[in-house]
Design an enzyme around this catalytic site. Structure first.
Site, PDB file in Angstrom:
ATOM      1  N   GLY A 147       0.842  -1.190   0.000  1.00 20.26           N
ATOM      2  CA  GLY A 147       0.000   0.000   0.000  1.00 20.26           C
ATOM      3  C   GLY A 147       0.876   1.238   0.000  1.00 20.26           C
TER       4      GLY A 147
ATOM      5  N   GLN B 124       3.397   9.912   0.870  1.00 19.02           N
ATOM      6  CA  GLN B 124       4.670   9.195   0.988  1.00 19.02           C
ATOM      7  C   GLN B 124       5.598   9.465  -0.199  1.00 19.02           C
ATOM      8  OE1 GLN B 124       2.534   5.312   2.058  1.00 19.02           O
ATOM      9  NE2 GLN B 124       4.483   5.125   3.166  1.00 19.02           N
TER      10      GLN B 124
ATOM     11  N   CYS C 261       5.771  -0.278   7.178  1.00 20.58           N
ATOM     12  CA  CYS C 261       5.466   0.904   6.382  1.00 20.58           C
ATOM     13  C   CYS C 261       6.694   1.279   5.571  1.00 20.58           C
ATOM     14  CB  CYS C 261       5.079   2.053   7.315  1.00 20.58           C
ATOM     15  SG  CYS C 261       4.701   3.581   6.459  1.00 20.58           S
ATOM     16  N   LEU C 262       6.493   1.606   4.296  1.00 19.16           N
ATOM     17  CA  LEU C 262       7.633   1.990   3.448  1.00 19.16           C
ATOM     18  C   LEU C 262       8.297   3.276   3.936  1.00 19.16           C
ATOM     19  CD1 LEU C 262       6.301   1.203  -0.153  1.00 19.16           C
ATOM     20  CD2 LEU C 262       7.796  -0.185   1.292  1.00 19.16           C
TER      21      LEU C 262
ATOM     22  N   HIS D 123      -4.413   1.813   7.772  1.00 17.07           N
ATOM     23  CA  HIS D 123      -3.021   2.269   7.777  1.00 17.07           C
ATOM     24  C   HIS D 123      -2.822   3.399   6.754  1.00 17.07           C
ATOM     25  CE1 HIS D 123       1.480   1.473   7.952  1.00 17.07           C
ATOM     26  NE2 HIS D 123       1.359   2.197   6.855  1.00 17.07           N
ATOM     27  N   GLU D 124      -3.327   3.214   5.541  1.00 13.48           N
ATOM     28  CA  GLU D 124      -3.137   4.231   4.490  1.00 13.48           C
ATOM     29  C   GLU D 124      -3.937   5.497   4.784  1.00 13.48           C
ATOM     30  OE1 GLU D 124      -0.684   3.790   2.673  1.00 13.48           O
ATOM     31  OE2 GLU D 124      -0.482   1.651   3.060  1.00 13.48           O
TER      32      GLU D 124
ATOM     33  N   HIS E  45      -2.088   7.813   6.981  1.00 17.33           N
ATOM     34  CA  HIS E  45      -1.119   8.656   6.269  1.00 17.33           C
ATOM     35  C   HIS E  45      -1.786   9.929   5.754  1.00 17.33           C
ATOM     36  CE1 HIS E  45       2.541   6.289   6.071  1.00 17.33           C
ATOM     37  NE2 HIS E  45       1.890   5.216   5.673  1.00 17.33           N
TER      38      HIS E  45
HETATM   39 CO    CO Z   1       2.629   3.309   5.608  1.00 16.31          CO
END
Ligand code: CO
Length: 172
Positions: free
Chosen positions: A45, A50, A96-97, A138-139, A142
């Protein structure tokens, strides 16, 4: 095109994203770039912030349960998403990236309903449970300018900050 994923503690990640108003080719390029970036970074995701774009845009592409392959036909592209219903709870090991190499269990709703627009501006409704519900929540976090590590207990957060500082020092 692959874009750079910004990582913690970059302050941009704390930006509250704004709604998309134009469903145009610029949005489509952003979505395509986000997909390329997510795949090359081995993510499931990604939120637009990000890659430094403060718009309410996210993508999710979970691997299929049977074969563990990330099929593009399962790709979710969501513009201006809103969670309209949440219930239940689950603990899930998240990563998470933007916080690469760190995983921790986070408590989230088990079941959600979300409303959003697709890339053509058509309204969609989706019901999600388990891993998919985790990914959505989660997204969405962000987009609100938050990261999953903000859900950690005080003790776990302190431990994380200490480890992260050490790691940033090693890199520089
Ligand atoms: Co993330």
């Amino acid at each position: 095109m692959i874009r750079e994923v910004i990582t913690y503690p970059n302050k941009l990640l704390r930006t509250k994203s704004k709604d998309v108003v134009k469903f145009d080719s610029e949005l489509h390029t952003l979505l395509d770039d986000m997909y390329d970036t997510m795949i090359v970074e081995n993510g499931v995701g990604l939120a637009a912030i990000q890659v430094g774009i403060p718009l309410n845009v996210l993508i999710i592409n979970l691997p299929s349960e049977e074969e563990d392959i990330q099929e593009k036909e399962n790709l979710i592209e969501a513009i201006n998403p809103v969670i309209t219903h949440k219930d239940g709870s689950q603990l899930f090991l998240e990563g998470c990236l933007s916080v690469p190499g760190f995983n921790e269990e986070i408590k989230r709703a088990q079941h959600i309903i979300v409303e959003y627009f697709n890339r053509n501006g058509e309204k969609q409704t989706m019901e999600a449970e388990d891993f998919l519900a985790v990914a959505w929540q989660h997204e969405m976090e962000h987009l609100a300018g938050h990261l999953f590590i903000e859900n950690l207990s005080v003790i776990k957060r302190k431990k994380f900050e200490k480890e992260w500082k050490k790691r940033l020092k090693q890199k520089s």
